[in-house]
Design an enzyme around this catalytic site. Structure first.
Site, short mmCIF file in Angstrom:
data_model
loop_
_atom_site.label_atom_id
_atom_site.label_comp_id
_atom_site.label_asym_id
_atom_site.label_seq_id
_atom_site.Cartn_x
_atom_site.Cartn_y
_atom_site.Cartn_z
CB SER A 34 -0.90 0.00 1.24
OG SER A 34 -1.51 1.27 1.43
CD GLU A 44 -2.73 5.04 4.05
OE1 GLU A 44 -2.14 5.58 5.01
OE2 GLU A 44 -3.71 5.55 3.50
CE1 TYR A 93 -3.82 -2.24 5.05
CE2 TYR A 93 -3.19 0.00 4.46
CZ TYR A 93 -3.59 -1.26 4.09
OH TYR A 93 -3.76 -1.57 2.77
#
Length: 322
Positions: A123, A125, A148
Site C-alpha cells: 500500500s 500508506e 496498517y
C-alpha cells in the site's frame, strides 16, 4: 494450463483478478478464510469455474499443506486488514495477518513450491502522512504512520528479503487507491456513489462525510489487477508502484458522482468533523513510470468513468432491491 492461487479471492481485487485469469485460461484456486466460502458474490458467474480452499495466514501448517497440494504457477496475496479504522482498533491482529502472515506464506512457498511466482499487495500508506517526495516512486523513503502501514511495510520488506536470500520470484506492488462497484461500503468512494444513488431514488436526503479537501490517487481496480498479472509475467522479479499519477479531492468525487444523477452535491453533502480520518495523508500520489516502462502498463479507465461506473451500479442495485 497455467494455475494460480488467489488468496483473498472474495474481495474486490481477488474477484477482478480471477476474471482476468479465467479469460486467459488459467486454472484458478481461490483461498478464503474460514467462514468466507459463502460470501463470494463478487465472483458472480465465475464462481462455478473457481476451486475454493480454506486458508489461514496465521497457521503455517495450513499454508504448507495448501502450497504443497496445489503447487501453483502463480500466487497472489490480497489477504489483509485493509480498513484503517479496524486496523487501528486491532493492531496486533493487523500485524499478524498483514505482516507476519506474508512471511508464513513465503516460507510455505520456499519449502513446498519454490517455483511459484508470488505477488504481494502492499500500500501507498507505507510512505506516511507527509511523503518525502511527490509523486512517490519505488525509491521514495518509507515512513508508516499507523499499524496498517507498518504491517504493509514489513510485508513489502520481507518479499524483497526472500527474493534476495532464497531466489524466489517474489514481487510487491505499492498500490494506490483503486476502486470499483465491488468496493466495500465503508470506503469513501463507495459511500459517495451509493449516497448519490440513494438520494436520487428518494431513499436518503443527505450524505455526511469527513474532510472534503482530502485528495487521493484513485484508479480502477480492473486496471490494477492487469498490472499485477503483468508483474508476474516479467522476466525478473521486482517491485512496482501501480498508480494513476493524478489526484482528485473528495469534493471532486462528490461533484462527479452527484452530477451523474443530475444533482448538485452542495445541496446534499455535509462535512462532519466526526468523520475525519485519523492520520490523514496529505500528498499521496504515485509515479507509475517504472511500470509503464518495464511492463507496458497504463491505467485505461478515467476518474470520471470510474465514478460513473460505481454510481450506475449502485443505482441498479438499489432499484432491484425495491
Amino acid at each position: 494450463m497455467p494455475s494460480a492461487l488467489i488468496i483473498g479471492i472474495a474481495g474486490q481485487d481477488g474477484s477482478y483478478l480471477a476474471e482476468l485469469l479465467l479469460e486467459k485460461d488459467y486454472r484458478v484456486v481461490g483461498a478464503v478464510a474460514q467462514g468466507e466460502s459463502e460470501s463470494l458474490d463478487n465472483l458472480g458467474t465465475a464462481r462455478d469455474r473457481v476451486e475454493i480452499v480454506v486458508t489461514d495466514l496465521t497457521d503455517k501448517g495450513n499454508l504448507l499443506e495448501v502450497m504443497g497440494g496445489y503447487r501453483p504457477d502463480e500466487a497472489y496475496n490480497f489477504a489483509s486488514q485493509s480498513h484503517l479504522n479496524t486496523s487501528l482498533d486491532e493492531p496486533v491482529v493487523t500485524g499478524d495477518v498483514s505482516g507476519l502472515g506474508v512471511t508464513r506464506l513465503l516460507e510455505a512457498i520456499r519449502r513446498a513450491s519454490p517455483a511459484t511466482r508470488f505477488f504481494q499487495a502492499c500500500s501507498s500508506e507505507i510512505f506516511g502522512r507527509h511523503p518525502k517526495e511527490v509523486p512517490q516512486t519505488e525509491d521514495t523513503p518509507f515512513l508508516p504512520w499507523n499499524a496498517y502501514a507498518a504491517a504493509k511495510l514489513y510485508a513489502h520488506g520481507i518479499v524483497g528479503a526472500y527474493r534476495r536470500s532464497y531466489g524466489l520470484f517474489a514481487c510487491s506492488a505499492i498500490l494506490y487507491n483503486h476502486e470499483s462497484p465491488r468496493r466495500r461500503p465503508e470506503f469513501v468512494t463507495r459511500k459517495v456513489a451509493r449516497g448519490a444513488a440513494m438520494i436520487r431514488l428518494g431513499l436518503a436526503r443527505e450524505l455526511r462525510l469527513g474532510n472534503l479537501e482530502a485528495r487521493r490517487d484513485w484508479g480502477f481496480a480492473g486496471d490494477f489487477v492487469r498490472g499485477m498479472w503483468l508483474m508476474l509475467q516479467h522476466p525478473e522479479p521486482d517491485d512496482f508502484v501501480l498508480a494513476t499519477g493524478k489526484t482528485h479531492s473528495v469534493r471532486d468525487l462528490c461533484e462527479t458522482a452527484f452530477s451523474c444523477v443530475g444533482l448538485d452535491y452542495r445541496d446534499h453533502v455535509v462535512a462532519d468533523p466526526d468523520d475525519f480520518r485519523p492520520s490523514e495523508s496529505a500528498s499521496l500520489v504515485g509515479n507509475p513510470a517504472k511500470a509503464r516502462r518495464l511492463l507496458g502498463w497504463e491505467p485505461e479507465v478515467s476518474f470520471r468513468e470510474l465514478v460513473e461506473m460505481m454510481v450506475k451500479a449502485d443505482l441498479e442495485s438499489l432499484r432491484n432491491a425495491r
